[in-house]
Scaffold this motif. Structure first.
Motif, PDB file in Angstrom:
ATOM      1  N   ARG A   1       0.828  -1.204   0.000  1.00  0.00           N
ATOM      2  CA  ARG A   1       0.000   0.000   0.000  1.00  0.00           C
ATOM      3  C   ARG A   1       0.868   1.262   0.000  1.00  0.00           C
ATOM      4  O   ARG A   1       0.584   2.230  -0.710  1.00  0.00           O
ATOM      5  CB  ARG A   1      -0.935   0.002   1.210  1.00  0.00           C
ATOM      6  CG  ARG A   1      -2.281  -0.635   0.934  1.00  0.00           C
ATOM      7  CD  ARG A   1      -3.235  -0.401   2.093  1.00  0.00           C
ATOM      8  NE  ARG A   1      -2.909  -1.255   3.207  1.00  0.00           N
ATOM      9  CZ  ARG A   1      -3.344  -2.519   3.316  1.00  0.00           C
ATOM     10  NH1 ARG A   1      -4.116  -3.028   2.381  1.00  0.00           N
ATOM     11  NH2 ARG A   1      -3.014  -3.256   4.355  1.00  0.00           N
ATOM     12  N   VAL A   2       1.913   1.236   0.806  1.00  0.00           N
ATOM     13  CA  VAL A   2       2.817   2.383   0.847  1.00  0.00           C
ATOM     14  C   VAL A   2       3.492   2.563  -0.510  1.00  0.00           C
ATOM     15  O   VAL A   2       3.584   3.682  -1.042  1.00  0.00           O
ATOM     16  CB  VAL A   2       3.873   2.197   1.959  1.00  0.00           C
ATOM     17  CG1 VAL A   2       4.978   3.246   1.835  1.00  0.00           C
ATOM     18  CG2 VAL A   2       3.217   2.273   3.328  1.00  0.00           C
ATOM     19  N   ALA A   3       3.958   1.457  -1.100  1.00  0.00           N
ATOM     20  CA  ALA A   3       4.643   1.536  -2.390  1.00  0.00           C
ATOM     21  C   ALA A   3       3.721   2.085  -3.474  1.00  0.00           C
ATOM     22  O   ALA A   3       4.137   2.910  -4.303  1.00  0.00           O
ATOM     23  CB  ALA A   3       5.166   0.154  -2.786  1.00  0.00           C
ATOM     24  N   VAL A   4       2.466   1.654  -3.474  1.00  0.00           N
ATOM     25  CA  VAL A   4       1.512   2.124  -4.483  1.00  0.00           C
ATOM     26  C   VAL A   4       1.258   3.624  -4.323  1.00  0.00           C
ATOM     27  O   VAL A   4       1.222   4.370  -5.307  1.00  0.00           O
ATOM     28  CB  VAL A   4       0.192   1.329  -4.377  1.00  0.00           C
ATOM     29  CG1 VAL A   4      -0.919   2.003  -5.183  1.00  0.00           C
ATOM     30  CG2 VAL A   4       0.403  -0.103  -4.861  1.00  0.00           C
ATOM     31  N   THR A   5       1.094   4.078  -3.088  1.00  0.00           N
ATOM     32  CA  THR A   5       0.847   5.498  -2.849  1.00  0.00           C
ATOM     33  C   THR A   5       2.037   6.351  -3.283  1.00  0.00           C
ATOM     34  O   THR A   5       1.877   7.389  -3.943  1.00  0.00           O
ATOM     35  CB  THR A   5       0.545   5.747  -1.362  1.00  0.00           C
ATOM     36  OG1 THR A   5      -0.625   5.009  -0.992  1.00  0.00           O
ATOM     37  CG2 THR A   5       0.311   7.221  -1.085  1.00  0.00           C
ATOM     38  N   VAL A   6       3.233   5.915  -2.911  1.00  0.00           N
ATOM     39  CA  VAL A   6       4.433   6.670  -3.266  1.00  0.00           C
ATOM     40  C   VAL A   6       4.650   6.663  -4.776  1.00  0.00           C
ATOM     41  O   VAL A   6       5.016   7.696  -5.366  1.00  0.00           O
ATOM     42  CB  VAL A   6       5.661   6.086  -2.531  1.00  0.00           C
ATOM     43  CG1 VAL A   6       6.957   6.715  -3.037  1.00  0.00           C
ATOM     44  CG2 VAL A   6       5.522   6.305  -1.030  1.00  0.00           C
ATOM     45  N   ALA A   7       4.406   5.518  -5.411  1.00  0.00           N
ATOM     46  CA  ALA A   7       4.563   5.447  -6.868  1.00  0.00           C
ATOM     47  C   ALA A   7       3.603   6.404  -7.560  1.00  0.00           C
ATOM     48  O   ALA A   7       3.972   7.088  -8.523  1.00  0.00           O
ATOM     49  CB  ALA A   7       4.337   4.015  -7.348  1.00  0.00           C
ATOM     50  N   GLY A   8       2.371   6.477  -7.075  1.00  0.00           N
ATOM     51  CA  GLY A   8       1.396   7.382  -7.667  1.00  0.00           C
ATOM     52  C   GLY A   8       1.819   8.833  -7.536  1.00  0.00           C
ATOM     53  O   GLY A   8       1.692   9.626  -8.473  1.00  0.00           O
ATOM     54  N   ALA A   9       2.343   9.191  -6.358  1.00  0.00           N
ATOM     55  CA  ALA A   9       2.787  10.562  -6.147  1.00  0.00           C
ATOM     56  C   ALA A   9       3.999  10.902  -7.007  1.00  0.00           C
ATOM     57  O   ALA A   9       4.225  12.073  -7.334  1.00  0.00           O
ATOM     58  CB  ALA A   9       3.124  10.777  -4.670  1.00  0.00           C
ATOM     59  N   SER A  10       4.767   9.875  -7.387  1.00  0.00           N
ATOM     60  CA  SER A  10       6.002  10.092  -8.140  1.00  0.00           C
ATOM     61  C   SER A  10       5.805  10.066  -9.645  1.00  0.00           C
ATOM     62  O   SER A  10       6.700  10.463 -10.393  1.00  0.00           O
ATOM     63  CB  SER A  10       7.033   9.013  -7.755  1.00  0.00           C
ATOM     64  OG  SER A  10       7.267   8.986  -6.363  1.00  0.00           O
ATOM     65  N   ASP A  11       4.648   9.578 -10.099  1.00  0.00           N
ATOM     66  CA  ASP A  11       4.420   9.388 -11.531  1.00  0.00           C
ATOM     67  C   ASP A  11       3.647  10.577 -12.103  1.00  0.00           C
ATOM     68  O   ASP A  11       2.450  10.742 -11.844  1.00  0.00           O
ATOM     69  CB  ASP A  11       3.654   8.083 -11.763  1.00  0.00           C
ATOM     70  CG  ASP A  11       3.537   7.717 -13.238  1.00  0.00           C
ATOM     71  OD1 ASP A  11       3.970   8.520 -14.087  1.00  0.00           O
ATOM     72  OD2 ASP A  11       3.014   6.627 -13.535  1.00  0.00           O
ATOM     73  N   GLN A  12       4.317  11.387 -12.890  1.00  0.00           N
ATOM     74  CA  GLN A  12       3.669  12.566 -13.464  1.00  0.00           C
ATOM     75  C   GLN A  12       2.622  12.212 -14.515  1.00  0.00           C
ATOM     76  O   GLN A  12       1.801  13.058 -14.878  1.00  0.00           O
ATOM     77  CB  GLN A  12       4.728  13.490 -14.075  1.00  0.00           C
ATOM     78  CG  GLN A  12       5.641  14.138 -13.037  1.00  0.00           C
ATOM     79  CD  GLN A  12       6.654  15.069 -13.670  1.00  0.00           C
ATOM     80  OE1 GLN A  12       7.352  14.698 -14.610  1.00  0.00           O
ATOM     81  NE2 GLN A  12       6.726  16.295 -13.160  1.00  0.00           N
ATOM     82  N   LEU A  13       2.634  10.967 -14.991  1.00  0.00           N
ATOM     83  CA  LEU A  13       1.679  10.548 -16.015  1.00  0.00           C
ATOM     84  C   LEU A  13       0.523   9.741 -15.422  1.00  0.00           C
ATOM     85  O   LEU A  13      -0.174   9.037 -16.140  1.00  0.00           O
ATOM     86  CB  LEU A  13       2.391   9.717 -17.090  1.00  0.00           C
ATOM     87  CG  LEU A  13       3.465  10.453 -17.894  1.00  0.00           C
ATOM     88  CD1 LEU A  13       4.120   9.510 -18.890  1.00  0.00           C
ATOM     89  CD2 LEU A  13       2.865  11.658 -18.623  1.00  0.00           C
TER      90      LEU A  13
END
Length: 393
Positions: free
Chosen positions: A148-160
């Motif tokens: 869950r943490v990884a998914v949230t951080v990935a979303g915040a990091s992905d400009q697309l």
């Protein structure tokens, strides 16, 4: 049209014509309980009550601006019929072991059973950020919480992340699956999903093909509660990272994603003395974890397929013996059905996996299905699940 007793019945083709839908959608309605399928005696195919079809047709015509309910969702991602599970019309029994889960994902996302055009990996900078965030968590944190943490951080990091085109969603899904696997502490960030997931689940080697089969069996299961949560989020045009977060949140329940952990603990009690373990559970007024299913009547095909594979593995024999003993002594047939959570528990015991490993396998696999439902929901009118009236205080 045929008569059967006092009721008039329609064939599948007649129902499809009456409702102006495809024949495969008729069976999707059956899976959701909107239509009742009646075996056609002495002929191939199925029959459906005309009055039931008429009521459904009337509701479709006169729904007006009424917002959708869960019962209105018609999905062709998967269906359950006669105790068999189908992905895009293909029996899962014909897919498991024959095709890697990456190809099954492509089938669910595009309708084509073929290897995906790109490997499931995440951009280096996104993966590094996810790993750093997950590494900051205490060692006691469960695998699904790390996901869950990884998914949230990935979303915040992905400009697309707000590219909601089919191509954009599939790109994001590949990143999501990669960060879910590769943020758990493994050193691999290439190769198949099963190959990369195994080391996070156990210190003992897990056969990649067995883990791959398990992921395929769990990839989708119709409108389970977590899938409904994902579709509601998708109806608001939430980006895929948010949708998968919604699915993961709904999965975090003893009745859903955590069921394999409960079955794992029960099986640990049952291996040395199955009947004593069952007696203790029944005395406390509950059912036996890992047995029975709300949908399947005679067998959970996913459990049957996985348990069949596990019967060839010596390390699984003690757990399988306990299950056979319990199945022999249980009462009503539906309570004696080993379900997929119990099969997962056997896999976990055979390879000395972490107690929460089943939840992680389930979450990773179901991300594939949630993505397929996201692609489908994005083609529907937005916000179709929003209430039309303000509730009375």
């Amino acid at each position: 049209m045929t008569d059967k007793g006092d009721a008039r019945h329609l064939t599948t083709a007649e129902v499809a014509s009456r409702l102006e839908i495809k024949p495969e959608t008729v069976y999707a309605y059956v899976s959701r309980g909107l239509l009742t399928k009646i075996p056609a005696s002495g002929r191939r195919g199925s029959l459906f009550r005309e009055d039931e079809v008429a009521r459904l047709a009337h509701g479709r015509r006169h729904g007006g601006d009424r917002r959708a309910t869960v019962e209105d969702i018609v999905s062709t991602v998967s269906r359950i019929e006669d105790d068999q599970l189908y992905y895009r019309g293909r029996n899962v029994a014909d897919l498991v072991t024959a095709h890697p889960v990456e190809s099954v994902a492509n089938l669910l996302w595009t309708g084509e059973l073929a290897p995906p055009p790109e490997e499931f990996t995440a951009p280096t900078e996104i993966l590094a950020t996810c790993r750093a965030a997950v590494a900051a968590l205490p060692d006691s944190v469960r695998l699904t919480d790390r996901m869950r943490v990884a998914v949230t951080v990935a979303g915040a990091s992905d400009q697309l992340r707000f590219d909601l085109s089919p191509q954009g969603v599939r790109r994001t899904a590949r990143i999501l699956l990669a960060v879910e696997v590769d943020s758990l502490g493994t050193t691999h960030d290439s190769g198949t999903l099963a190959h990369r997931l195994g080391p996070s689940l156990s210190e003992h080697p897990i056969p990649t093909d067995l883990l791959d089969s398990t992921l395929t069996l769990l990839a989708d299961h119709g409108l389970a509660i977590s899938t409904v949560a994902a579709r509601v989020a998708a109806s608001a045009r939430v980006h895929p990272y948010g949708i998968i977060s919604a699915g993961l949140g709904a999965l975090d329940s003893q009745y859903h994603g955590a069921a394999s952990t409960v079955a794992y603990r029960f099986l640990a009690e049952a291996i040395p003395d199955p009947l004593a373990a069952a007696s203790d559970r029944l005395r406390l007024g509950g059912g036996l974890p890992g047995f029975g299913h709300l949908v399947y009547q005679t067998t959970d095909p996913r459990a049957e397929l996985l348990l069949t594979e596990l019967r060839t593995i010596p390390a699984a024999q003690s757990a399988l013996t306990a299950i056979d003993t319990l199945t022999t002594h249980l009462g009503a047939p539906h309570t004696a059905i080993p379900n997929i959570d119990l099969a997962l528990a056997v896999l976990m015991h055979a390879y000395h996996m972490r107690p929460d490993a089943g939840e992680a396998i389930f979450a990773l696999a179901r991300t594939i299905g949630w993505t397929a439902h996201t692609l489908e929901e994005y083609t529907e009118p937005p916000l179709r699940f929003r209430p039309t009236r303000t509730p009375t205080p």
